[in-house]
Design a protein around this motif. Structure first.
Motif, PDB file in Angstrom:
ATOM      1  N   TRP A  31     -10.734   3.420  -1.404  1.00 44.61           N
ATOM      2  CA  TRP A  31     -11.274   4.698  -1.337  1.00 44.61           C
ATOM      3  C   TRP A  31     -11.738   4.850   0.147  1.00 44.61           C
ATOM      4  O   TRP A  31     -12.450   4.205   0.739  1.00 44.61           O
ATOM      5  N   SER A  32     -11.039   5.610   0.937  1.00 44.77           N
ATOM      6  CA  SER A  32     -11.217   5.809   2.268  1.00 44.77           C
ATOM      7  C   SER A  32     -12.140   7.061   2.419  1.00 44.77           C
ATOM      8  O   SER A  32     -11.834   8.052   2.011  1.00 44.77           O
ATOM      9  N   VAL A  33     -13.207   6.581   3.044  1.00 43.23           N
ATOM     10  CA  VAL A  33     -14.438   7.642   3.376  1.00 43.23           C
ATOM     11  C   VAL A  33     -14.841   7.900   4.760  1.00 43.23           C
ATOM     12  O   VAL A  33     -14.414   7.047   5.661  1.00 43.23           O
ATOM     13  N   ILE A  89       0.792  -1.258   0.012  1.00 43.26           N
ATOM     14  CA  ILE A  89      -0.004   0.121   0.076  1.00 43.26           C
ATOM     15  C   ILE A  89       0.939   1.145  -0.018  1.00 43.26           C
ATOM     16  O   ILE A  89       1.843   1.170   0.728  1.00 43.26           O
ATOM     17  N   ALA A  90       0.469   2.180  -0.875  1.00 42.47           N
ATOM     18  CA  ALA A  90       1.404   3.322  -1.067  1.00 42.47           C
ATOM     19  C   ALA A  90       1.242   4.173   0.118  1.00 42.47           C
ATOM     20  O   ALA A  90       0.018   4.249   0.707  1.00 42.47           O
ATOM     21  N   PRO A  91       2.332   5.095   0.436  1.00 43.74           N
ATOM     22  CA  PRO A  91       2.044   6.087   1.582  1.00 43.74           C
ATOM     23  C   PRO A  91       1.111   7.161   1.179  1.00 43.74           C
ATOM     24  O   PRO A  91       0.842   7.997   2.286  1.00 43.74           O
ATOM     25  N   ASP A  92       0.805   7.440   0.179  1.00 42.76           N
ATOM     26  CA  ASP A  92      -0.068   8.481  -0.256  1.00 42.76           C
ATOM     27  C   ASP A  92      -1.596   8.287   0.184  1.00 42.76           C
ATOM     28  O   ASP A  92      -2.237   7.263   0.081  1.00 42.76           O
ATOM     29  N   ALA A  93      -2.430   9.468   0.259  1.00 45.58           N
ATOM     30  CA  ALA A  93      -3.741   9.355   0.254  1.00 45.58           C
ATOM     31  C   ALA A  93      -4.158  10.692  -0.376  1.00 45.58           C
ATOM     32  O   ALA A  93      -4.109  11.970   0.137  1.00 45.58           O
ATOM     33  N   TYR A  94      -4.626  10.728  -1.626  1.00 47.55           N
ATOM     34  CA  TYR A  94      -4.928  11.839  -2.352  1.00 47.55           C
ATOM     35  C   TYR A  94      -6.476  12.139  -2.299  1.00 47.55           C
ATOM     36  O   TYR A  94      -7.308  11.346  -2.340  1.00 47.55           O
ATOM     37  N   PRO A  95      -6.798  13.229  -1.845  1.00 49.10           N
ATOM     38  CA  PRO A  95      -8.234  13.949  -1.526  1.00 49.10           C
ATOM     39  C   PRO A  95      -8.867  13.995  -3.130  1.00 49.10           C
ATOM     40  O   PRO A  95      -8.134  14.631  -3.907  1.00 49.10           O
ATOM     41  N   SER A 127     -24.344   9.314  -4.429  1.00 50.29           N
ATOM     42  CA  SER A 127     -23.766   8.245  -5.062  1.00 50.29           C
ATOM     43  C   SER A 127     -22.514   8.685  -5.456  1.00 50.29           C
ATOM     44  O   SER A 127     -21.641   8.394  -6.471  1.00 50.29           O
ATOM     45  N   GLN A 128     -21.811   9.422  -4.502  1.00 49.93           N
ATOM     46  CA  GLN A 128     -20.353   9.960  -4.710  1.00 49.93           C
ATOM     47  C   GLN A 128     -19.397   8.804  -4.713  1.00 49.93           C
ATOM     48  O   GLN A 128     -18.354   8.973  -5.511  1.00 49.93           O
ATOM     49  N   PRO A 140     -25.255  30.393  -4.898  1.00 49.99           N
ATOM     50  CA  PRO A 140     -24.021  31.275  -4.767  1.00 49.99           C
ATOM     51  C   PRO A 140     -22.903  30.643  -3.861  1.00 49.99           C
ATOM     52  O   PRO A 140     -23.353  30.121  -2.683  1.00 49.99           O
ATOM     53  N   GLY A 141     -21.546  30.910  -4.066  1.00 42.82           N
ATOM     54  CA  GLY A 141     -20.834  30.559  -3.075  1.00 42.82           C
ATOM     55  C   GLY A 141     -20.387  29.131  -3.311  1.00 42.82           C
ATOM     56  O   GLY A 141     -19.395  28.505  -2.435  1.00 42.82           O
ATOM     57  N   ALA A 142     -21.248  28.149  -3.982  1.00 41.66           N
ATOM     58  CA  ALA A 142     -20.820  26.844  -4.086  1.00 41.66           C
ATOM     59  C   ALA A 142     -19.593  26.649  -4.769  1.00 41.66           C
ATOM     60  O   ALA A 142     -19.317  26.870  -5.780  1.00 41.66           O
ATOM     61  N   ALA A 143     -18.516  25.552  -4.254  1.00 39.63           N
ATOM     62  CA  ALA A 143     -17.603  25.456  -4.889  1.00 39.63           C
ATOM     63  C   ALA A 143     -17.660  24.032  -5.893  1.00 39.63           C
ATOM     64  O   ALA A 143     -18.798  23.621  -5.812  1.00 39.63           O
ATOM     65  N   PRO A 144     -16.717  24.142  -6.934  1.00 39.98           N
ATOM     66  CA  PRO A 144     -16.913  23.007  -8.061  1.00 39.98           C
ATOM     67  C   PRO A 144     -17.181  21.605  -7.408  1.00 39.98           C
ATOM     68  O   PRO A 144     -18.161  20.701  -7.927  1.00 39.98           O
ATOM     69  N   GLY A 145     -16.498  21.284  -6.528  1.00 40.72           N
ATOM     70  CA  GLY A 145     -16.316  19.792  -5.894  1.00 40.72           C
ATOM     71  C   GLY A 145     -16.563  19.832  -4.483  1.00 40.72           C
ATOM     72  O   GLY A 145     -16.498  20.675  -3.583  1.00 40.72           O
ATOM     73  N   GLU A 146     -17.061  18.499  -4.138  1.00 42.28           N
ATOM     74  CA  GLU A 146     -17.244  18.300  -2.611  1.00 42.28           C
ATOM     75  C   GLU A 146     -16.475  17.102  -2.411  1.00 42.28           C
ATOM     76  O   GLU A 146     -16.269  16.167  -3.203  1.00 42.28           O
ATOM     77  N   PHE A 147     -15.655  17.372  -1.293  1.00 45.08           N
ATOM     78  CA  PHE A 147     -14.805  16.254  -1.093  1.00 45.08           C
ATOM     79  C   PHE A 147     -15.601  15.024  -0.903  1.00 45.08           C
ATOM     80  O   PHE A 147     -16.606  14.664  -0.371  1.00 45.08           O
ATOM     81  N   ALA A 148     -14.940  13.862  -1.641  1.00 49.63           N
ATOM     82  CA  ALA A 148     -15.906  12.635  -1.543  1.00 49.63           C
ATOM     83  C   ALA A 148     -14.867  11.543  -0.939  1.00 49.63           C
ATOM     84  O   ALA A 148     -15.496  10.734  -0.183  1.00 49.63           O
TER      85      ALA A 148
END
Length: 262
Positions: A112-114, A68-74, A217-218, A87-95
């Motif tokens: 995928w760690s949630v 398992i790689a040491p990385d955890a990419y959001p 269903s993210q 108004p104010g909504a960002a393009p993405g939501e953390f999944a």
């Protein structure tokens, strides 16, 4: 150094460790290095599950070992609020945090760690390939990795601009997005045109039409990913980090007293 100053330094250092951001983009979404560590720890417990995953995948041969790689990419998914133009909504939501893994025969997978409702981190899916990692490693510093699942397109979001990363963006209908970076406002107009009539609550969604925008269903299987393994409560991991910092710092303090008696 006085005892009071040393103790204050220890506590300050521990607090900084617990709240250190993964990146500027992650910090804006409330994701810290402690979250990344806890998310990765949930994946690190699944070596045996990963070995079975690779053994059951199409084309599996001899038994393999897994690293398992040491990385955890959001990873961020397209936000329905952004599509709707709120108004104010960002393009993405953390999944989820994407954590790459590699078998000894060269095959790859991504865990995928949630974050669960109780704040703990658990594995929501194991997917074949290293898709997220490949794109995350292309990101400019401070950029956010955004996925538009309906066309399986990947983008870098930074400084008010959305830049395509994947060849699959060519499947989209808007050439302004497929060929070059656009402003966040321009990208919003594009996705609004694509999905405004397919958001949750729309007639399209109520009729259950394929390809509708499902904000619930993210985290969905990709490739030959199997059922999600049972979750592991990792909410205690940040506490262990703090305990470790205090233990090490405490040992240093004792040594300081022995060398410099009051």
């Amino acid at each position: 150094m006085s005892r009071r100053v040393l103790v204050l330094a220890v506590l300050t250092g521990a607090a900084l460790l617990m709240t250190a951001p993964v990146s500027g983009a992650a910090q804006a979404a409330g994701i810290s290095s402690a979250d990344a560590f806890a998310a990765h720890s949930a994946a690190a417990e699944l070596q045996d599950v990963l070995a079975r995953f690779f053994a059951q995948a199409p084309g599996a041969g001899e038994p393999v070992s897994v690293q398992i790689a040491p990385d955890a990419y959001p990873v961020y998914e397209l936000s329905p609020d952004f599509v709707a133009g709120r108004p104010g909504a960002a393009p993405g939501e953390f999944a989820y945090f994407a954590i790459p893994a590699r078998a000894s025969d060269g095959r790859t997978a991504t865990l995928w760690s949630v974050r669960g409702d109780d704040g703990s981190w658990q594995i929501g899916n194991i997917a074949s390939g290293d898709v997220e990692g490949e794109y995350a490693r292309k990101l400019p510093a401070g950029a956010q990795l955004l996925h538009e699942p309906q066309v399986d397109a990947w983008y870098a979001v930074r400084d008010g601009r959305v830049t395509p990363l994947s060849d699959t963006n060519a499947a989209a209908t808007d050439t302004a997005v497929t060929n070059a970076a656009v402003t966040v406002a321009g990208y919003q107009r594009t996705v609004e045109a694509r999905y405004a009539d397919k958001l949750p609550g729309s007639v399209y969604a109520r009729d259950g039409e394929a390809g509708g925008y499902d904000a619930t269903s993210q985290v969905m299987p990709r490739g030959d990913g199997g059922p999600a393994p049972s979750g592991h409560d990792t909410g205690w991991v940040p506490l262990l980090i703090l305990a470790g910092v205090l233990a090490v710092s405490g040992a240093g303090y004792v040594l300081h007293l022995r060398r410099n008696p009051a």
